[in-house]
Write a protein that holds these residues in place. Structure first.
Motif, PDB file in Angstrom:
ATOM      1  N   ALA A  22    -124.400  31.009  32.961  1.00 25.14           N
ATOM      2  CA  ALA A  22    -125.060  31.105  34.245  1.00 25.14           C
ATOM      3  C   ALA A  22    -124.798  32.515  35.050  1.00 25.14           C
ATOM      4  N   TYR A  23    -124.076  33.325  34.461  1.00 21.86           N
ATOM      5  CA  TYR A  23    -123.819  34.623  35.057  1.00 21.86           C
ATOM      6  C   TYR A  23    -124.352  35.908  34.122  1.00 21.86           C
ATOM      7  N   GLY A  24    -125.121  35.574  33.203  1.00 27.74           N
ATOM      8  CA  GLY A  24    -125.550  36.615  32.216  1.00 27.74           C
ATOM      9  C   GLY A  24    -125.038  36.413  30.886  1.00 27.74           C
ATOM     10  N   PRO A  25    -125.215  37.540  30.130  1.00 30.77           N
ATOM     11  CA  PRO A  25    -124.899  37.578  28.827  1.00 30.77           C
ATOM     12  C   PRO A  25    -123.404  37.346  28.429  1.00 30.77           C
ATOM     13  N   ILE A  26    -123.292  36.843  27.381  1.00 27.44           N
ATOM     14  CA  ILE A  26    -121.697  36.796  26.999  1.00 27.44           C
ATOM     15  C   ILE A  26    -121.371  37.741  25.827  1.00 27.44           C
ATOM     16  N   TYR A  27    -120.476  38.252  25.852  1.00 26.39           N
ATOM     17  CA  TYR A  27    -120.357  39.211  24.562  1.00 26.39           C
ATOM     18  C   TYR A  27    -118.787  39.180  24.262  1.00 26.39           C
ATOM     19  N   ASP A  28    -118.250  39.338  22.997  1.00 31.46           N
ATOM     20  CA  ASP A  28    -116.988  39.389  22.502  1.00 31.46           C
ATOM     21  C   ASP A  28    -116.543  40.932  22.588  1.00 31.46           C
ATOM     22  N   PRO A  29    -115.094  40.826  22.822  1.00 27.59           N
ATOM     23  CA  PRO A  29    -114.358  42.294  23.049  1.00 27.59           C
ATOM     24  C   PRO A  29    -115.077  43.182  22.081  1.00 27.59           C
ATOM     25  N   PRO A  30    -115.166  44.343  22.446  1.00 25.53           N
ATOM     26  CA  PRO A  30    -115.760  45.832  21.798  1.00 25.53           C
ATOM     27  C   PRO A  30    -114.922  45.848  20.425  1.00 25.53           C
TER      28      PRO A  30
END
Length: 105
Positions: A22-30
């Motif tokens: 709901a708050y935007g894209p989700i990414y794993d840690p870099p």
């Protein structure tokens, strides 16, 4: 046979895309310091959803890289871009190096 490490002269950072919330894209840690060969070339390619888009950088890495379309990629010059497509290239039994190719915006 894998692509020779001596050819992977650049370093990139990958933030694997995992979906939207709901708050935007989700990414794993870099994942930092990924060895790569980066070519700044402009190519017209087809994205996974069928759209024709323009890629401005091609990134070659060792096989098995986790970089689905939508992942953030920080190139050696500091530019942050988005992965359009990822392809694993293999040729079992042939003297051709295996690699992962990421096309970015």
């Amino acid at each position: 046979m894998k692509v020779p490490a001596a050819l992977l002269r650049h370093r990139v950072t990958i933030e694997p895309y995992r979906g939207d919330s709901a708050y935007g894209p989700i990414y794993d840690p870099p994942v930092v310091d990924v060895r790569a060969l980066v070519a700044h070339t402009v190519k017209q390619i087809r994205a996974s959803d069928g759209r024709e888009v323009v890629s401005t950088a091609q990134v070659i890495t060792l096989p098995g890289l986790d970089c689905p379309p939508g992942s953030r990629v920080t190139l050696p010059d500091g530019r942050v871009t988005t992965a359009i497509s990822t392809a694993d290239h293999t040729a079992p039994g042939l003297p051709v190096p295996a690699c992962t190719e990421v096309m970015t915006e």
